[in-house]
Enzyme design. Sequence first.
Site, PDB file in Angstrom:
ATOM      1  N   GLY A  35      -5.452   0.923  10.120  1.00 47.89           N
ATOM      2  CA  GLY A  35      -4.263   0.441  10.985  1.00 47.89           C
ATOM      3  C   GLY A  35      -3.908  -1.102  10.944  1.00 47.89           C
ATOM      4  N   HIS A  36      -4.775  -1.696   9.858  1.00 49.68           N
ATOM      5  CA  HIS A  36      -4.953  -3.179   9.758  1.00 49.68           C
ATOM      6  C   HIS A  36      -4.880  -3.738  11.056  1.00 49.68           C
ATOM      7  CE1 HIS A  36      -4.379  -6.340   7.070  1.00 49.68           C
ATOM      8  NE2 HIS A  36      -2.980  -6.844   7.303  1.00 49.68           N
ATOM      9  N   GLU A  79     -10.024   0.078  12.541  1.00 48.91           N
ATOM     10  CA  GLU A  79     -10.597  -1.064  11.573  1.00 48.91           C
ATOM     11  C   GLU A  79     -10.528  -2.415  12.131  1.00 48.91           C
ATOM     12  OE1 GLU A  79      -9.156  -0.940   7.658  1.00 48.91           O
ATOM     13  OE2 GLU A  79      -6.848  -1.157   8.380  1.00 48.91           O
ATOM     14  N   ILE A 123       1.553   3.526   6.963  1.00 47.59           N
ATOM     15  CA  ILE A 123       0.908   4.448   7.979  1.00 47.59           C
ATOM     16  C   ILE A 123       0.608   3.546   9.078  1.00 47.59           C
ATOM     17  CG2 ILE A 123      -0.249   5.704   6.076  1.00 47.59           C
ATOM     18  CD1 ILE A 123      -2.707   4.111   6.550  1.00 47.59           C
ATOM     19  N   ASP A 124       0.538   2.204   9.172  1.00 44.89           N
ATOM     20  CA  ASP A 124       0.054   1.467  10.441  1.00 44.89           C
ATOM     21  C   ASP A 124       1.303   1.335  11.631  1.00 44.89           C
ATOM     22  OD1 ASP A 124      -1.754   0.785   8.379  1.00 44.89           O
ATOM     23  OD2 ASP A 124      -0.902  -1.000   8.214  1.00 44.89           O
ATOM     24  N   GLY A 178       0.794  -1.254  -0.057  1.00 46.49           N
ATOM     25  CA  GLY A 178       0.041   0.000  -0.043  1.00 46.49           C
ATOM     26  C   GLY A 178       0.759   1.432   0.111  1.00 46.49           C
TER      27      GLY A 178
HETATM   28  O1  F6P Z   1      -1.339  -1.180   5.526  1.00 44.07           O
HETATM   29  C1  F6P Z   1      -1.938   0.034   5.189  1.00 44.07           C
HETATM   30  C2  F6P Z   1      -3.346   0.019   5.095  1.00 44.07           C
HETATM   31  O2  F6P Z   1      -3.712   1.346   4.444  1.00 44.07           O
HETATM   32  C3  F6P Z   1      -3.858  -0.677   6.136  1.00 44.07           C
HETATM   33  O3  F6P Z   1      -3.966   0.494   7.286  1.00 44.07           O
HETATM   34  C4  F6P Z   1      -5.314  -1.084   5.589  1.00 44.07           C
HETATM   35  O4  F6P Z   1      -5.773  -2.258   6.203  1.00 44.07           O
HETATM   36  C5  F6P Z   1      -4.617  -1.665   4.407  1.00 44.07           C
HETATM   37  O5  F6P Z   1      -3.546  -1.059   3.891  1.00 44.07           O
HETATM   38  C6  F6P Z   1      -5.824  -1.251   3.264  1.00 44.07           C
HETATM   39  O6  F6P Z   1      -5.278  -2.058   1.980  1.00 44.07           O
HETATM   40  P1  F6P Z   1      -5.986  -1.819   0.571  1.00 44.07           P
HETATM   41  O7  F6P Z   1      -5.314  -0.564   0.296  1.00 44.07           O
HETATM   42  O8  F6P Z   1      -5.176  -2.873  -0.251  1.00 44.07           O
HETATM   43  O9  F6P Z   1      -7.411  -1.644   0.656  1.00 44.07           O
END
Ligand code: F6P
Length: 361
Positions: free
Chosen positions: A183-184, A235, A139-140, A14
């Site tokens: 934040g995954h 999340e 960002i996490d 990401g």
């Molecule tokens: O790892 C960064 C992040 O933005 C997380 O916070 C989030 O869960 C994930 O990537 C979202 O992933 P994608 O951009 O593949 O939807």
Amino acid sequence: MIFMKRVGILTSGGDCQGLNSTIRAVAKTLYNHYGDEVEIIGIIDGYRGLIYGEHRKMKPENFSGILTMGGTILGTSRQPFKLMRVIDENSVDKVAAMKENYKKLNLDCLVVLGGNGTQKTANLLREEGLNVVSLPKTIDNDLWGTDKTFGFQSAVDIATNVIDCIHSTATSHGRVFIVEVMGHKVGWLTLYAGIAGGADIILIPEIPYDIESVIKTVKARTASGKNFSILAVAEGAISKELAALPKKQKKAAMSQMKYPSISYKIAEEIEQATGQETRVTVPGHFQRGGSPDPYDRVLSTRFGVAAAELIIKKKYGNMVALKNNKVVAVPLADIAGKLKTVPVDCEEIKTAKMMGISFGD
Ligand code: F6P
């Protein structure tokens, strides 16, 4: 001309703020050191470009004017680590192809900017004999071995701004508001934005919540004359009941959830129990966009310069990291595959609790 040094560079996973400022710092330091005797090869769209040999020769001017630019000039893609050893739909052996293209490009070193999955693949390539230097992006802020990742602070700024803006509408209407923060699987971003934005309740994956405790806090605020409440919810926030389930059952229960995300479930439960209107705001990918803030510009520049120094000194197999405000090198072998979650006894959580912020526990 024969170049003494050939450096490949890619951004993977990401995107986030600070990718371009980091790339810029690596490149400028290398050009300053080697002059004409370095060639930088931009690998397109992350590991996919290395697998399929998509690249472009970069020139010094490609790295000018990108300090404040969001996203990545090299493009990115997600190439899950767990599939790296699996032959892909085009019958390509990804690891073999990456090694082959590294050789074909005659690289001395590969610079990799990325998060957890990216670092795991960087370590795999190191094990396969490639010279790798990596940088901690996300960002996490969930990368093991570094106190901070670049991108984190800029995302904190954005999520905080959202909570700030929600405050005025929440007070005007006397509503409960949930701001769902990215934040995954970890709660760093929610914790920092929640404290910075003055949230009343912060829910993070590391502290499974009890919905009764959340409802009690909202009711207590109403009883004390405060007509609104603001929740910063990660999340990945999880209830105590779900967290107690074995892994498989937990996954199944989560996949059956009828809500778009956990915040909507919590909102419904609060509204039903308190009778107070409850709304959800999800800033989503907004948190990853735009310019890096000044903190991230400085951090990414420090990281980029340190990565170039590792290349110059041929100290391969390391990720640059921040430790007690010093930029250091940590072996990829030590950090790959480890997740940096929020310690539940950390000072930030203690501070928040002393301020009366509830974690729903
Ligand atoms: O790892 C960064 C992040 O933005 C997380 O916070 C989030 O869960 C994930 O990537 C979202 O992933 P994608 O951009 O593949 O939807």
